[in-house]
Design a protein around this motif. Structure first.
Motif, PDB file in Angstrom:
ATOM      1  N   PRO A 207       0.813  -1.214   0.000  1.00 27.54           N
ATOM      2  CA  PRO A 207       0.000   0.000   0.000  1.00 27.54           C
ATOM      3  C   PRO A 207       0.849   1.267   0.000  1.00 27.54           C
ATOM      4  O   PRO A 207       1.884   1.342   0.677  1.00 27.54           O
ATOM      5  CB  PRO A 207      -0.814  -0.120   1.287  1.00 27.54           C
ATOM      6  N   LEU A 208       0.396   2.245  -0.770  1.00 22.74           N
ATOM      7  CA  LEU A 208       1.076   3.534  -0.906  1.00 22.74           C
ATOM      8  C   LEU A 208       0.046   4.643  -0.798  1.00 22.74           C
ATOM      9  O   LEU A 208      -0.926   4.677  -1.565  1.00 22.74           O
ATOM     10  CB  LEU A 208       1.782   3.615  -2.269  1.00 22.74           C
ATOM     11  N   ILE A 209       0.228   5.562   0.158  1.00 22.44           N
ATOM     12  CA  ILE A 209      -0.570   6.783   0.197  1.00 22.44           C
ATOM     13  C   ILE A 209       0.164   7.826  -0.640  1.00 22.44           C
ATOM     14  O   ILE A 209       1.326   8.131  -0.383  1.00 22.44           O
ATOM     15  CB  ILE A 209      -0.770   7.312   1.622  1.00 22.44           C
ATOM     16  N   LEU A 210      -0.528   8.371  -1.649  1.00 24.63           N
ATOM     17  CA  LEU A 210       0.044   9.363  -2.542  1.00 24.63           C
ATOM     18  C   LEU A 210      -0.701  10.675  -2.337  1.00 24.63           C
ATOM     19  O   LEU A 210      -1.874  10.801  -2.691  1.00 24.63           O
ATOM     20  CB  LEU A 210      -0.067   8.890  -3.991  1.00 24.63           C
ATOM     21  N   PHE A 211      -0.019  11.659  -1.752  1.00 31.31           N
ATOM     22  CA  PHE A 211      -0.637  12.927  -1.400  1.00 31.31           C
ATOM     23  C   PHE A 211      -0.603  13.906  -2.571  1.00 31.31           C
ATOM     24  O   PHE A 211       0.358  13.929  -3.344  1.00 31.31           O
ATOM     25  CB  PHE A 211       0.094  13.565  -0.213  1.00 31.31           C
ATOM     26  N   PRO A 212      -1.622  14.764  -2.695  1.00 25.18           N
ATOM     27  CA  PRO A 212      -1.631  15.781  -3.753  1.00 25.18           C
ATOM     28  C   PRO A 212      -0.756  16.975  -3.394  1.00 25.18           C
ATOM     29  O   PRO A 212      -0.288  17.113  -2.259  1.00 25.18           O
ATOM     30  CB  PRO A 212      -3.111  16.187  -3.831  1.00 25.18           C
ATOM     31  N   THR A 213      -0.541  17.854  -4.364  1.00 24.75           N
ATOM     32  CA  THR A 213       0.223  19.079  -4.144  1.00 24.75           C
ATOM     33  C   THR A 213      -0.630  20.090  -3.376  1.00 24.75           C
ATOM     34  O   THR A 213      -1.745  19.789  -2.943  1.00 24.75           O
ATOM     35  CB  THR A 213       0.675  19.686  -5.486  1.00 24.75           C
ATOM     36  N   SER A 214      -0.132  21.300  -3.221  1.00 18.75           N
ATOM     37  CA  SER A 214      -0.798  22.333  -2.417  1.00 18.75           C
ATOM     38  C   SER A 214      -2.271  22.491  -2.798  1.00 18.75           C
ATOM     39  O   SER A 214      -2.583  22.798  -3.957  1.00 18.75           O
ATOM     40  CB  SER A 214      -0.105  23.692  -2.609  1.00 18.75           C
ATOM     41  N   MET A 215      -3.146  22.255  -1.828  1.00 18.33           N
ATOM     42  CA  MET A 215      -4.586  22.395  -1.995  1.00 18.33           C
ATOM     43  C   MET A 215      -5.143  21.509  -3.112  1.00 18.33           C
ATOM     44  O   MET A 215      -6.214  21.763  -3.659  1.00 18.33           O
ATOM     45  CB  MET A 215      -4.973  23.864  -2.216  1.00 18.33           C
ATOM     46  N   GLY A 216      -4.398  20.452  -3.453  1.00 14.59           N
ATOM     47  CA  GLY A 216      -4.816  19.562  -4.526  1.00 14.59           C
ATOM     48  C   GLY A 216      -5.929  18.626  -4.097  1.00 14.59           C
ATOM     49  O   GLY A 216      -6.134  18.351  -2.909  1.00 14.59           O
ATOM     50  N   LYS A 217      -6.640  18.116  -5.079  1.00 17.46           N
ATOM     51  CA  LYS A 217      -7.743  17.204  -4.834  1.00 17.46           C
ATOM     52  C   LYS A 217      -7.289  15.755  -4.977  1.00 17.46           C
ATOM     53  O   LYS A 217      -6.203  15.463  -5.499  1.00 17.46           O
ATOM     54  CB  LYS A 217      -8.885  17.494  -5.808  1.00 17.46           C
ATOM     55  N   TYR A 218      -8.134  14.850  -4.562  1.00 15.15           N
ATOM     56  CA  TYR A 218      -7.827  13.421  -4.579  1.00 15.15           C
ATOM     57  C   TYR A 218      -7.630  12.878  -5.994  1.00 15.15           C
ATOM     58  O   TYR A 218      -7.007  11.841  -6.179  1.00 15.15           O
ATOM     59  CB  TYR A 218      -8.916  12.632  -3.849  1.00 15.15           C
ATOM     60  N   TYR A 219      -8.128  13.581  -7.003  1.00 19.64           N
ATOM     61  CA  TYR A 219      -7.982  13.127  -8.389  1.00 19.64           C
ATOM     62  C   TYR A 219      -6.820  13.820  -9.121  1.00 19.64           C
ATOM     63  O   TYR A 219      -6.615  13.611 -10.309  1.00 19.64           O
ATOM     64  CB  TYR A 219      -9.283  13.358  -9.164  1.00 19.64           C
ATOM     65  N   GLU A 220      -6.054  14.636  -8.423  1.00 14.21           N
ATOM     66  CA  GLU A 220      -4.994  15.417  -9.063  1.00 14.21           C
ATOM     67  C   GLU A 220      -3.913  14.536  -9.698  1.00 14.21           C
ATOM     68  O   GLU A 220      -3.463  14.800 -10.820  1.00 14.21           O
ATOM     69  CB  GLU A 220      -4.355  16.364  -8.051  1.00 14.21           C
ATOM     70  N   SER A 221      -3.473  13.509  -8.978  1.00 17.00           N
ATOM     71  CA  SER A 221      -2.405  12.652  -9.516  1.00 17.00           C
ATOM     72  C   SER A 221      -2.847  11.939 -10.781  1.00 17.00           C
ATOM     73  O   SER A 221      -2.051  11.742 -11.709  1.00 17.00           O
ATOM     74  CB  SER A 221      -1.970  11.631  -8.458  1.00 17.00           C
TER      75      SER A 221
END
Length: 234
Positions: free
Chosen positions: A28-42
């Protein structure tokens, strides 16, 4: 590629949290978005496509949570103390709600975390706050000092969410058991931040790799090249 959307009411935040999940098995990998990014950003910026091979072959299962930056560090409408407190609540959601769900679904006790730009801060902060829960940290063009968001304010919530402050005095043995990569670029606006944090880790003899890509800048092309490479080293 298997993609699932999950949401729940998060008591830690007193609000709904949204997460996109890619894959059905693997580390499992948690992938965080950039500044104020949304969950679909990546997904929208091609980072999920860049690591699709690892997902499709069952090597990693990726969780992309929403950020609350606009409610915490970037919220100029509330006092700095409240910004820091709100991020502490986000930490609680990650640790007390999302992490148990990931462990239950995957069978893994320790997870990997990653993020780009301010998402690199989120990944690093979570990893160093809870090193016993994290196997790998991949911070891509991250920052490690969040005080620039606080107008000079400082309290315990700031200290314990500011890796440059709390990591030097932390001697949790799990810190020396993580695989740590600090990725950046020769022309990255966060190059100095990464070099400084690398010195902090080196002073503590914490093994890590400071990966400075030549001619590279703080942007998605750099991150889409780095993250697949880092996953290949797990």
């Amino acid at each position: 590629m298997i993609e699932n959307y999950i949401q729940w009411y998060a008591p830690s935040l007193d609000r709904q949290i949204d997460v996109l999940v890619y894959g059905d098995r693997g580390h499992p990998l948690i992938l965080f978005p950039t500044s104020m990014g949304k969950y679909y950003e990546s997904k929208d910026n091609g980072l999920i496509d860049a690591i699709a091979w690892f997902i499709d072959n069952g090597l990693v299962k990726v969780y992309c949570p929403d950020s609350v930056d606009a409610w915490s560090w970037y919220n100029k409408q509330v006092p700095p103390a409240e910004r820091a407190h709100n991020h502490t609540r986000y930490n609680a959601m990650l640790h007390n709600e999302l992490l148990p769900r990931i462990r239950g679904e995957s069978g893994y006790d320790r997870i990997a975390v990653a993020g780009c730009s301010f998402g690199g801060y989120q990944a690093a902060n979570f990893a160093f706050r809870y090193p016993g829960a994290v196997s790998y940290l991949f911070s891509l063009s991250g920052v490690f000092d969040v005080r620039f968001r606080l107008d000079g304010y400082y309290d315990d919530n700031v200290f314990y969410n500011n890796p440059v402050d709390f990591v030097p005095g932390d001697n949790d043995p799990a810190l020396w058991q993580m695989g740590i990569i600090l990725g950046t670029g020769e022309y990255d606006i966060c190059l100095a931040e990464n070099e400084n944090f690398s010195r902090i880790l080196s002073t503590k003899h914490i093994q890590h790799w400071l990966d400075i890509r030549p001619q590279a800048r703080h942007d998605w092309p750099l991150w889409k090249a780095q993250l697949p490479h880092y996953l290949s080293l797990m």
